[in-house]
Design an enzyme around this catalytic site. Sequence first.
Site, mmCIF file in Angstrom:
data_model
loop_
_atom_site.group_PDB
_atom_site.id
_atom_site.type_symbol
_atom_site.label_atom_id
_atom_site.label_comp_id
_atom_site.label_asym_id
_atom_site.label_seq_id
_atom_site.Cartn_x
_atom_site.Cartn_y
_atom_site.Cartn_z
ATOM 1 C CE LYS A 214 0.121 8.008 2.210
ATOM 2 N NZ LYS A 214 1.574 8.592 2.309
ATOM 3 C CG ASP A 232 3.578 3.515 3.850
ATOM 4 O OD1 ASP A 232 3.718 2.171 3.375
ATOM 5 O OD2 ASP A 232 3.872 3.920 5.136
#
Length: 346
Positions: A214, A232
């Site tokens: 991420k 997320d």
Amino acid sequence: MVVRRDSAVGEQDPGGGKKTAKATKKAAVEDGPAKRVTAKQTSAKKTPAKKAVVKKTAALKKAVVAPKKAAAPVKKATPVKPVAVASPRSESHTALVRRARRINRELAEVYPYAHPELDFENSFQLVVATVLSAQTTDLRVNQTTPALFAKYPTPEDLAVADPEEVEEILRPTGFFRAKTKSVIGLSKALVENFGGEVPGRLEDLVKLPGVGRKTAFVVLGNAFGRPGITVDTHFQRLVRRWQWTTETEPDKIEAAIGALFPKSDWTMLSHHVIFHGRRICHARKPACGACPIAPLCPAYGEGETDPDKAAKLLKYEKGGFPGQRLKPPQAYLDAGGKPAPPLGAG
């Protein structure tokens, strides 16, 4: 008529024998008038009962038929219940792709200024800020990093920093000891392995302490212009709410959503989805009545559908409140967005 039939046939007595015709006749004569009255009463009662049954049946038929006429407008007003487990059975893969891309186009019109909501001036600041954003808000990170970068502006500076001093600066972000270890560790790795420069490859970034896929995609997409999907908590919630995928693991979500869009759309898609998740499609109470993509959302009705009540749930620039960045892009300010206050203000 009743007396003659009873006398001819007779009855069984309790002992199993037959009563005499004389006894039977006598009993029949005594009981005859009563039986006739009962019969008449019964006949009189049966007739209205039948009419009552007919009326009741007719009433029931009317009761069953009546709601059907009133059902149509009720269905139109009633929002669709949220379904968070699978894509619609009637929706083909091609239809899913079209719907997903249309949602992204709609969001691009609503948030033409979508951007990463972490303040940064270079790739080093972005990777550090993204690591610090774990388990806290971007706003809190933005309020904390000015002091950090003022004292340690380069990887070389942060690599040799006193951990206790860094911990004190990072305390407002939570988990400050672990985060201190990560940012000092990644700074040392940058100095020792990459000449003090943030690498522009996924396989190199994920080797840095505290950096996962991420964080790596945030850095690649926003510091190097290389497409990546940022999965997320907001992104995970919305793509499942929209029934783009049923996956729950970030890596699998990334692969599933990546297959629905061209690679060139990945970075901005992430911004659009995350912006929408923070501003309108909240986790606990989505503002469905103020949602621009409500007609395309299978979970419409999970939140507040009344437009006036939904408008009160809007956050950041959509609700007239300050955003998360202390130094947001000019396009955001032009759209009515307000800079976030510094740490300790107000």
